[in-house]
Design a protein around this motif. Structure first.
Motif, short mmCIF file in Angstrom:
data_model
loop_
_atom_site.label_atom_id
_atom_site.label_comp_id
_atom_site.label_asym_id
_atom_site.label_seq_id
_atom_site.Cartn_x
_atom_site.Cartn_y
_atom_site.Cartn_z
N UNK A 19 -22.25 -4.93 17.25
CA UNK A 19 -23.17 -3.62 17.54
C UNK A 19 -24.56 -4.04 17.47
N UNK A 20 -25.22 -4.51 18.37
CA UNK A 20 -26.50 -4.79 17.94
C UNK A 20 -27.40 -3.67 17.64
N UNK A 21 -27.17 -2.57 18.08
CA UNK A 21 -27.95 -1.41 17.78
C UNK A 21 -27.65 -0.73 16.41
N UNK A 22 -26.42 -1.19 15.71
CA UNK A 22 -25.99 -0.73 14.27
C UNK A 22 -26.21 -1.99 13.36
N UNK A 23 -25.56 -3.03 13.63
CA UNK A 23 -25.39 -4.09 12.62
C UNK A 23 -26.23 -5.24 12.83
N UNK A 24 -27.30 -5.28 13.60
CA UNK A 24 -28.17 -6.38 14.19
C UNK A 24 -27.23 -7.27 14.85
N UNK A 25 -26.42 -8.04 14.21
CA UNK A 25 -25.50 -8.92 14.95
C UNK A 25 -24.41 -8.90 14.75
N UNK A 60 -33.77 8.65 3.71
CA UNK A 60 -34.67 8.07 4.44
C UNK A 60 -35.89 7.69 3.75
N UNK A 61 -36.39 6.68 4.18
CA UNK A 61 -37.67 6.05 3.44
C UNK A 61 -38.42 5.70 4.58
N UNK A 62 -39.61 6.09 4.53
CA UNK A 62 -40.78 6.10 5.56
C UNK A 62 -42.01 5.64 4.99
N UNK A 63 -43.07 5.56 5.66
CA UNK A 63 -44.19 5.00 5.30
C UNK A 63 -44.80 3.72 5.53
N UNK A 64 -43.91 3.07 6.56
CA UNK A 64 -44.26 1.71 6.75
C UNK A 64 -45.28 1.63 7.97
N UNK A 89 -32.41 -1.11 8.04
CA UNK A 89 -34.03 -1.11 8.61
C UNK A 89 -34.94 -1.69 7.19
N UNK A 90 -36.30 -1.71 7.37
CA UNK A 90 -36.96 -1.24 8.38
C UNK A 90 -36.81 -2.15 9.67
N UNK A 91 -36.75 -3.62 9.44
CA UNK A 91 -36.37 -4.62 10.52
C UNK A 91 -34.93 -4.32 11.23
N UNK A 92 -34.91 -3.55 12.02
CA UNK A 92 -33.86 -3.53 12.72
C UNK A 92 -33.81 -2.98 14.19
N UNK A 93 -33.01 -3.46 15.32
CA UNK A 93 -33.21 -3.27 16.55
C UNK A 93 -33.29 -1.73 16.94
N UNK A 94 -32.92 -0.96 16.00
CA UNK A 94 -32.53 0.46 16.55
C UNK A 94 -33.03 1.29 15.84
N UNK A 95 -33.89 1.15 14.85
CA UNK A 95 -34.59 2.39 14.25
C UNK A 95 -35.94 3.03 14.86
N UNK A 96 -35.97 2.77 16.16
CA UNK A 96 -37.05 3.44 16.90
C UNK A 96 -38.20 3.29 16.08
N UNK A 97 -38.67 2.05 15.63
CA UNK A 97 -39.90 1.71 14.74
C UNK A 97 -39.64 1.38 13.57
N UNK A 98 -40.49 1.53 12.66
CA UNK A 98 -40.16 0.75 11.19
C UNK A 98 -39.88 2.31 10.29
#
Lengths: 158, 367, 388
Positions: free
Chosen positions: C235-241, B39-43, B13-22
């Motif tokens: 694994x898109x949800x873990x490693x982006x691509x 964990x780092x928050x505050x984005x 993260x924070x740019x990640x398809x799977x972190x439920x937000x930033x």
């Protein structure tokens, strides 16, 4: 319905255990001396009759002369709740003991109070800024916070 | 020959398809095993608590929508209840019933989102997610009928709700209540007994009941660990004392139990809505319509059972039209307390799934 | 080697060059061969492209939504639109990436699957070369893919990409073994390593005769292809691509195409090895072949839409603890049957099929015990110290 234990009720019990701790007992809350807060909290959690095992909320309020740290405690087994408060005077370096040793749930909430209000919790293992970024100056939620001039606010670089 | 190994620090993260937000996690790893997590928050910090001090009590309702943006009705409800406790306002009967209907429908929506994205994290390529979204759309259409907005509803007001449900709301609600149990059965049939889901989630990220209470966890996460604590039952607000429902409780507090709690809570929410629809009577929907709400000096904290956990607004009033201090007891933030305990020792794949099972919403974590 | 001259495309082009243009023989031979190869490769890549479209539509329908439906009827031109888009994208190479490996990885990924096409028969008498070690050749080619994955992951200078590549290599190597064992079983059963010969030896399709082999082939092949439920590498949800995170533009397009084309190749192999190749009633052989391949592709999309992903240690446990012993059992069984009935008649084939089905049905519950055997217990890891 959750019984809201009033400050008055709790005052006697706490007074007996910690003679100088209680500062003010009212219907809404029990105010204790800031130095004794960790001990009082530990007592309230461990004593079988009190059994306040869930720390619902921990926050800080800025009443210009003093900071008031407010603890909302809940007892799951007794279905009771109580409000504890502690006042810290002075704006330069307000500090009081941390209750992380009593409830681990205080961890992130104390960090937030430090970050936004500037209250230091002594004994906290990781008191770093959380919501604002590292290197942020000032405590945004204080009543006298003024945003610094623009070049400062945004960190340089990436 | 000596081999020197070092831990790797991987940043998710924070740019990640799977972190439920930033959200950002700094993982210290030994190969695929996790040694430490920070964990780092505050984005997404928008300073809602400070903004609330500049707005009058009714305007703050729109701020509360945007905190846990997946479950705005319950945010509204918590705030409005706190305001009413400040001034001793009693909401109207019909207003309370509509609030509970809204809150329970919102709970269903939030749990659908949580389940869909939990399965997405497991890698099920969006199929359960699409099914959840399909049903969520129908409930969001109901919200649109109620108040014109689907996500940030601002439906509730101090003293009730802001407008009555239109005539087409009730038949649409009836259709949803009739279709939903079969739909939940279909979703559960796909997931609950799926071998791959159970292998990936059973036993992973378990938290004991005592640790959960000590860590101030609340909501489905706490109940999955075996502690039966639901604010709707312990301290009923609005009309929760007039409806009967069960509180599902898990045993081990692993990812699987947390997922299961949410599915069961959806079924309970359907029961509650059914009872409210049966019990609701015509009447005014709002107690006060004063231009500005000016409570006497004091403070209040009324916790409610939001889909993510115990949500409460601690309001301090100094007698003016705006709150002196508003603090949000954000369940998503506090549920992050035990992340390290949940994640250390497991693998990278489990980190994402465990985080997803906590059902954290960054709008609420950062406010 | 008869077939090439029998090939109409080859002989047509050869004749054109030699006769009409009076070119030297080597030139005519070159262009003839080139024409054949162009036809085969383009046809294959075209089917790969069609598969990308098909997968998106099929998965979309499984998810109660339409797939691509804007470009062309049923969205069939979507793949072309994607290719055009990728051609226009900026080609970004990370600053500290290993340039040579980074640029070479997509090529190394695509080339072997194209080369493996050389031995696959697409219809009656329709193949580029009939190597009598066809199966070995195909296995060798598919092994090169793991090299490409590692090249891509390492050269990207990205920790998450390297993670994906490491997982991929572990998985690909582990699943080679059950795959090869299964192919060995088929070879024993058919008595020949040549793919054309295997099709010829299938009196009844080997899917019926060797169901355990087919099952292991399907699972191992899914892992080799990085298809769900084994898609940990991307694994898109873990490693982006995963290992292709840092690729953009047409290099990404080649990875994308290579992944889907590999699935088509696997489908072709499955059709040849288990579904009796191009044989069938009424319809021309090429059409039967295509139908069988598309059947496999549909099942692959179906599995993708349905199953979540397994964790890497569970995947490796599956390969080593379950598929490998099962593939040995399969090999033993088929070898024993081949010794017992060296030249089986149809009735004996059905008998073998019955025995193999009984064994397969006993083996599947055994596989289902995988989860119970990989304890989901955290390893209390202290940090590994210096090892001398």
């Amino acid at each position: 319905m959750t019984t809201a234990v009033t400050g008055n009720e709790l005052a006697d019990t706490v007074q007996r255990r910690f003679p100088e701790a209680v500062e003010e007992a009212s219907e809404g809350a029990l105010r204790v001396a800031p130095d004794a807060i960790a001990d009082v909290c530990r007592f309230l959690r461990e004593d079988a009759l009190q059994d306040f095992d869930l720390l619902s909320s921990l926050t800080a309020v800025d009443y210009v002369e003093y900071f008031e740290i407010v603890y909302h405690l809940t007892s799951i087994a007794r279905n009771a709740s109580v409000v504890l408060k502690a006042r810290v005077y002075g704006r330069e370096a307000p500090a009081l003991p941390s209750v992380v040793g009593v409830w681990q749930g205080a961890d992130l909430q104390e960090r937030e109070a430090f970050d936004l209000m500037g209250v230091t919790f002594t004994g906290h293992p990781n008191l770093k800024r959380m919501l604002t970024w590292e290197g942020f100056q000032g405590y945004p939620l204080r009543r006298d916070y003024l945003e610094p001039p623009l070049p400062y606010t945004w960190p340089q670089g990436g | 020959m000596t081999t020197h190994s070092e831990p790797t620090i991987v940043n998710i993260g924070p740019h990640h398809p799977s972190t439920h937000g930033v959200f950002r996690m700094r993982l210290t790893m030994d190969g695929e095993n996790i040694l430490d997590v920070e964990p780092v928050i505050g984005y997404l910090h928008r300073g809602s608590e400070k903004l609330a001090e500049e707005r009058n009590y009714t305007q703050v309702i729109t701020l509360t929508d945007r905190m846990d943006y997946v479950a705005s009705m319950t945010n509204n409800q918590a705030y409005v209840l706190s305001c009413e406790a400040l001034a001793g306002v009693t909401p109207t009967e019909r207003g309370m019933y509509l609030r509970v209907i809204g809150a329970e429908l919102q709970r269903i929506v939030s749990h659908l989102v949580a389940t869909g994205f939990f399965l997405q994290d497991l890698g099920a390529f969006a199929t359960p997610l699409m099914y959840s979204m399909r049903e969520r759309e129908r409930i969001l259409d109901l919200f649109e009928m109620l108040c014109g907005a689907r996500i940030t509803v601002s439906y509730m007001r101090i003293g009730g709700v802001f407008q009555d449900a239109p005539a087409e709301f009730w038949p649409a609600l009836r259709r949803i209540l009739d279709d939903f149990p079969a739909y939940i059965d279909e979703l559960e049939g796909l997931i609950t007994d799926n071998e791959i889901v159970t292998y990936r989630t059973k036993g992973v990220g378990a938290i004991s009941g005592a640790d959960a209470i000590n860590g101030s966890l609340t909501g489905p996460v706490l109940r999955a660990s075996g502690v039966s604590w639901d604010v709707r039952v312990a301290a009923p607000y609005d009309v929760y004392d007039r409806v009967t429902f069960d509180v599902p409780v898990g045993d081990t507090g692993d990812n699987y139990d947390r997922y299961l709690m949410r599915i069961r809570e959806i079924r309970e929410s359907l029961k509650i809505v059914e009872q409210c629809v049966a019990q609701i009577q015509p009447g005014p929907v709002r107690a006060t319509n004063a231009m500005l709400f000016r409570p006497p000096p004091g403070e209040s904290y009324v916790p409610i059972e939001a889909p993510k956990g115990e949500l409460g607004f601690y309001l301090v009033s100094d007698g003016t039209i705006a709150p002196y201090r508003m603090h949000v007891r954000a369940p998503s933030l506090i549920n992050l307390t035990l992340m390290k305990q949940m994640l250390v020792g497991w693998k990278l794949a489990d980190a994402i799934v465990s985080f997803g099972s906590l059902d954290v919403n960054m709008g609420e974590v950062d406010r | 080697m008869a077939p090439l001259e029998d090939n109409r495309i080859f002989s047509g082009v050869y004749g054109f060059f030699q006769g009409t243009l009076s070119a030297p023989e080597w030139l005519a031979y070159f262009f003839g061969g080139f024409a054949v190869i162009m036809t085969v490769v383009n046809g294959f890549l075209l089917i790969g492209t069609i598969f990308t479209w098909m997968e998106r539509r099929v998965v979309g329908r499984f998810q109660s939504r339409l797939g691509p439906n804007r470009l062309g009827p049923f969205g069939i031109l979507q793949a072309i639109a994607d290719a055009i888009k990728l051609l226009f994208k900026e080609d970004i190479v990370p600053r500290r990436a290993d340039r040579l490996l980074f640029n070479a990885a997509p090529i190394v990924m695509l080339a072997p699957s194209l080369m493996a096409l050389a031995v696959v028969p697409f219809g009656a008498g329709s193949y580029v070369a009939d190597l009598n070690i066809g199966v070995l050749y195909v296995v060798a080619m598919s092994g090169v893919a793991s090299l490409a994955v590692l090249m891509a992951g390492y050269a990207s200078n990205n920790k998450l990409a390297l993670f994906g590549a490491m997982r991929a290599v572990a998985m690909l190597l582990s699943y080679e073994i059950p795959l090869v064992m299964t192919l060995l079983g088929i070879t024993v059963l058919a008595g020949s390593m040549s793919l054309v010969g295997i099709v010829g030896a299938q009196g009844i399709p080997f899917l019926l005769v060797a169901p355990l082999g087919a099952l292991i082939f399907l699972i191992a092949m899914s892992a080799e292809l990085n298809r769900p439920p084994f898609d940990v590498t991307e694994a898109e949800s873990e490693l982006v691509a995963g290992y292709i995170t840092e690729y953009s533009g047409m290099k990404f397009g080649i990875f994308y195409l290579a992944e889907f084309s590999n699935v088509v190749l696997a489908g072709a192999l499955f059709a040849v090895l288990f579904l009796d190749g191009w044989n069938g009633y009424f319809l021309p052989s090429h059409l039967w072949f295509l139908l069988k391949v598309f059947g496999f592709l549909f099942v692959a999309s179906w599995v993708r839409a349905t199953l979540p992903r397994m964790r890497i240690d569970q995947i490796l446990a599956l390969a080593w603890k379950y598929l490998f012993p099962l593939s040995l059992v399969n090999l033993l069984l088929l070898a024993a049957e081949t010794i017992a009935w060296p030249d089986p008649s149809t009735a004996e084939l059905w008998l073998m099929a019955a025995i193999n089905w009984v064994v397969a049905l006993a083996a599947v519950p055994l596989l289902a015990m995988v989860g119970a055997r990989t304890p989901a217990r955290p390893r209390r890891v202290g940090f590994p110290q210096e090892v001398r």
